[in-house]
Design a protein around this motif. Structure first.
Motif, PDB file in Angstrom:
ATOM      1  N   PRO A 169       6.252   6.288   7.732  1.00  0.00           N
ATOM      2  CA  PRO A 169       5.708   5.988   6.393  1.00  0.00           C
ATOM      3  C   PRO A 169       4.743   7.060   5.867  1.00  0.00           C
ATOM      4  N   LYS A 170       5.308   8.097   5.305  1.00  0.00           N
ATOM      5  CA  LYS A 170       4.482   9.115   4.649  1.00  0.00           C
ATOM      6  C   LYS A 170       4.679   9.002   3.145  1.00  0.00           C
ATOM      7  N   ARG A 171       3.580   9.197   2.397  1.00  0.00           N
ATOM      8  CA  ARG A 171       3.659   9.049   0.938  1.00  0.00           C
ATOM      9  C   ARG A 171       4.694   9.971   0.313  1.00  0.00           C
ATOM     10  N   GLU A 172       4.789  11.165   0.869  1.00  0.00           N
ATOM     11  CA  GLU A 172       5.700  12.171   0.315  1.00  0.00           C
ATOM     12  C   GLU A 172       7.128  11.626   0.174  1.00  0.00           C
ATOM     13  N   PHE A 173       7.593  10.877   1.181  1.00  0.00           N
ATOM     14  CA  PHE A 173       8.971  10.369   1.141  1.00  0.00           C
ATOM     15  C   PHE A 173       9.139   9.352   0.017  1.00  0.00           C
ATOM     16  N   ASP A 174       8.099   8.538  -0.195  1.00  0.00           N
ATOM     17  CA  ASP A 174       8.162   7.569  -1.287  1.00  0.00           C
ATOM     18  C   ASP A 174       8.221   8.274  -2.637  1.00  0.00           C
ATOM     19  N   LEU A 175       7.421   9.344  -2.758  1.00  0.00           N
ATOM     20  CA  LEU A 175       7.425  10.107  -4.008  1.00  0.00           C
ATOM     21  C   LEU A 175       8.811  10.687  -4.269  1.00  0.00           C
ATOM     22  N   ARG A 176       9.428  11.233  -3.200  1.00  0.00           N
ATOM     23  CA  ARG A 176      10.757  11.836  -3.352  1.00  0.00           C
ATOM     24  C   ARG A 176      11.776  10.798  -3.800  1.00  0.00           C
ATOM     25  N   ALA A 177      11.743   9.618  -3.158  1.00  0.00           N
ATOM     26  CA  ALA A 177      12.716   8.578  -3.500  1.00  0.00           C
ATOM     27  C   ALA A 177      12.562   8.169  -4.965  1.00  0.00           C
ATOM     28  N   GLU A 178      11.296   8.010  -5.390  1.00  0.00           N
ATOM     29  CA  GLU A 178      11.068   7.573  -6.774  1.00  0.00           C
ATOM     30  C   GLU A 178      11.541   8.633  -7.771  1.00  0.00           C
ATOM     31  N   ALA A 179      11.165   9.891  -7.505  1.00  0.00           N
ATOM     32  CA  ALA A 179      11.571  10.968  -8.418  1.00  0.00           C
ATOM     33  C   ALA A 179      13.094  11.065  -8.480  1.00  0.00           C
TER      34      ALA A 179
ATOM     35  N   ILE B   3       4.847  -4.385  -7.971  1.00  0.00           N
ATOM     36  CA  ILE B   3       4.030  -4.500  -6.748  1.00  0.00           C
ATOM     37  C   ILE B   3       2.839  -3.553  -6.845  1.00  0.00           C
ATOM     38  N   ASP B   4       1.639  -4.113  -6.719  1.00  0.00           N
ATOM     39  CA  ASP B   4       0.440  -3.300  -6.889  1.00  0.00           C
ATOM     40  C   ASP B   4       0.039  -2.581  -5.607  1.00  0.00           C
ATOM     41  N   ASP B   5       0.212  -3.287  -4.459  1.00  0.00           N
ATOM     42  CA  ASP B   5      -0.206  -2.681  -3.202  1.00  0.00           C
ATOM     43  C   ASP B   5       0.687  -1.485  -2.878  1.00  0.00           C
ATOM     44  N   GLU B   6       0.042  -0.345  -2.678  1.00  0.00           N
ATOM     45  CA  GLU B   6       0.810   0.901  -2.613  1.00  0.00           C
ATOM     46  C   GLU B   6       1.759   0.976  -1.419  1.00  0.00           C
ATOM     47  N   GLN B   7       1.242   0.585  -0.220  1.00  0.00           N
ATOM     48  CA  GLN B   7       2.092   0.680   0.973  1.00  0.00           C
ATOM     49  C   GLN B   7       3.225  -0.330   0.937  1.00  0.00           C
ATOM     50  N   LYS B   8       2.865  -1.527   0.470  1.00  0.00           N
ATOM     51  CA  LYS B   8       3.877  -2.571   0.382  1.00  0.00           C
ATOM     52  C   LYS B   8       4.984  -2.154  -0.602  1.00  0.00           C
TER      53      LYS B   8
ATOM     54  N   ILE C   2      18.133   9.315   1.465  1.00  0.00           N
ATOM     55  CA  ILE C   2      17.653   9.932   2.710  1.00  0.00           C
ATOM     56  C   ILE C   2      16.130   9.816   2.794  1.00  0.00           C
ATOM     57  N   SER C   3      15.449  10.018   1.658  1.00  0.00           N
ATOM     58  CA  SER C   3      13.983   9.914   1.653  1.00  0.00           C
ATOM     59  C   SER C   3      13.538   8.513   2.033  1.00  0.00           C
ATOM     60  N   SER C   4      14.277   7.499   1.539  1.00  0.00           N
ATOM     61  CA  SER C   4      13.903   6.118   1.846  1.00  0.00           C
ATOM     62  C   SER C   4      14.075   5.825   3.337  1.00  0.00           C
ATOM     63  N   ILE C   5      15.158   6.333   3.933  1.00  0.00           N
ATOM     64  CA  ILE C   5      15.361   6.152   5.376  1.00  0.00           C
ATOM     65  C   ILE C   5      14.228   6.836   6.138  1.00  0.00           C
ATOM     66  N   LYS C   6      13.884   8.034   5.672  1.00  0.00           N
ATOM     67  CA  LYS C   6      12.797   8.777   6.323  1.00  0.00           C
ATOM     68  C   LYS C   6      11.486   8.016   6.211  1.00  0.00           C
TER      69      LYS C   6
ATOM     70  N   ALA D  36       5.879   0.845  -1.463  1.00  0.00           N
ATOM     71  CA  ALA D  36       6.711   1.913  -0.918  1.00  0.00           C
ATOM     72  C   ALA D  36       7.727   1.358   0.077  1.00  0.00           C
ATOM     73  N   ARG D  37       7.281   0.400   0.922  1.00  0.00           N
ATOM     74  CA  ARG D  37       8.170  -0.135   1.952  1.00  0.00           C
ATOM     75  C   ARG D  37       9.298  -0.971   1.335  1.00  0.00           C
ATOM     76  N   VAL D  38       8.908  -1.900   0.446  1.00  0.00           N
ATOM     77  CA  VAL D  38       9.919  -2.758  -0.201  1.00  0.00           C
ATOM     78  C   VAL D  38      10.902  -1.907  -1.008  1.00  0.00           C
ATOM     79  N   ALA D  39      10.371  -0.931  -1.734  1.00  0.00           N
ATOM     80  CA  ALA D  39      11.234  -0.073  -2.563  1.00  0.00           C
ATOM     81  C   ALA D  39      12.203   0.717  -1.696  1.00  0.00           C
TER      82      ALA D  39
END
Lengths: 74, 343
Positions: free
Chosen positions: B187-197, B251-256, B178-182, B258-261
């Motif tokens: 594109p908010k960092r918080e959602f990427d953090l949630r998906a990773e955790a 992937i080093d670029d942070e936004q990229k 759900i976080s990844s869809i969100k 998060a999006r690819v992941a």
């Protein structure tokens, strides 16, 4: 990266056990069958407990590291 | 305290589950028959039970049955509470060459060992009649006890440990999904953090599920790993989620990253669902409910097992969610530390 390495190692170990699953029963395994296989339940519960504690210890260490860096920044 | 009510609930549920899983007694059942091949004429065997009370009350009655064909055995001797010596006069013509054994007594009700004896040198005749009157009804046991299952024995208690690992993994990875869809939506960092955790904690539970399943399989199915669709599916999904972590690390670029992941994670969850929930329905395997529902049906779970299993699922999910929250808070802290300016 360290976690990735350990996960990779685990995957390799599991895959090797897939191909090298022995059909013979060792004396140690024999004891697992005694008393209605109750020891299997103990082993499974122990694995889960150990697994969760290992994860918490890893988390603990990472938080410690963050705390140290936060202190160094200030 | 009130804010953390669900953590208290998780503790209380798991306390109950662990206590009940180890203390509730396993019901009576049959383990083995010492002589498995019967020939026409007089046969004798010793039936070994588990948690049975053959020596209590009246002597048990013994039946050998296949479908509606019954043969009555005679109890020669009650050796112990879990051991009886039985004889059977086997006719020449029988309906089937494989028979189940039923032992019935007042204390334990009816206990059964499937495919217990094999008949040799008999003539198979589909019209052969039954040889004795079948037992009337089935003794209902109302005791709160864990049901006895052949081969599984006490390890049925693993239902409260191994199975909830997968429920927890599904639940936590759903949070990641759900976080990844969100994230793709906004594109908010918080959602990427949630998906990773979520995926990291989910992988931990998948590893626990794989190891505990492997141990259970060794002592019930006979091998550390068997060719079961659910096992192979679980291993593949585990490797896919490890791929998620490898992808992030690459992937080093942070936004990229998060999006690819996020895109990868959406596909990963769909595949997880297909491999563990859909495909096993269409294939044969050793897990319960194959060729149908991969979970449980009414035959697999009885009411006393449910009274422990459902709290176990909820308790382990809450514990997993707690660990996920800790991981997420750590991720947020990390972000705040390294990117202080825009956190």
């Amino acid at each position: 990266m360290k976690m990735l390495k350990s996960i990779g190692l685990l995957a390799v170990l599991m895959l090797t056990s897939v191909f090298a699953s022995a059909e013979t029963i060792s004396p140690l395994e024999e004891t697992m069958f005694s008393s209605g296989k109750m020891l299997v339940v103990m082993a499974v519960a122990a694995v889960i407990l150990i697994g969760i504690f290992v994860y918490l210890v890893i988390l603990d260490r990472k938080i410690k590291r963050l705390e140290n860096e936060a202190e160094a920044n200030n | 305290m009130l804010k953390n009510w669900w953590k208290v609930l998780a503790f209380l549920l798991l306390l109950y589950v662990i206590a009940a899983s180890f203390l509730v007694k396993l019901g009576p059942g049959l383990i083995a028959v010492d002589n498995t091949s019967f020939q026409p004429g007089q046969n004798e065997c010793i039936i070994v039970g588990y948690n049975t009370h053959f020596d209590a009350g009246q002597a048990p009655e013994v039946y050998f049955a296949h479908d509606s064909t019954y043969m009555c055995g005679a109890v020669e001797e009650v050796i112990a509470h879990d051991r009886i010596r039985v004889s059977l006069d086997l006719p020449e013509r029988v309906k089937s060459s494989v028979f189940n054994v039923y032992v019935r007594n007042t204390r334990d009700g009816t206990t059964m060992l499937p495919n217990a004896i094999y008949l040799e040198g008999v003539e198979l005749d589909a019209n052969a009649e039954g040889y004795c009157t079948p037992p009337v009804g089935k003794n209902l046991r109302l005791a709160f006890e864990i049901p006895f299952q052949p081969v599984i024995f006490e390890t049925i208690r693993n239902l409260m440990f191994h199975v909830p690992m997968w429920f927890t993994m599904f639940f936590i990875m759903l949070i990641g999904f759900i976080s990844s869809i969100k994230y793709l939506n906004k594109p908010k960092r918080e959602f990427d953090l949630r998906a990773e955790a979520a995926n990291r904690v989910g992988i931990t539970f998948a590893v626990l599920g794989l190891i505990t399943g492997s141990i259970w399989a060794r002592f019930t199915w006979g091998s550390w790993w068997v060719n079961d669709p659910q096992l192979n599916g679980a291993l593949v999904t585990f490797l896919i989620y490890v791929g998620y972590l490898v992808l992030r690390a690459g992937i080093d670029d942070e936004q990229k990253r998060a999006r690819v992941a996020a895109v990868f994670n959406i596909f990963a969850y769909v595949i997880l669902f297909i491999l563990l929930m859909i495909l096993p329905r269409f294939s044969e395997g050793l897990h319960p409910g194959k060729g149908g529902n991969p979970g449980f049906n009414s035959y697999d779970l009885d009411s006393s097992l449910r009274a422990i299993f459902y709290p176990a699922v909820l308790g382990w999910i809450l514990l997993g969610y707690w660990i996920y929250r800790l991981r997420l808070r750590m991720n947020r802290l990390e972000l705040k530390l390294y990117y202080d300016e825009d956190a």
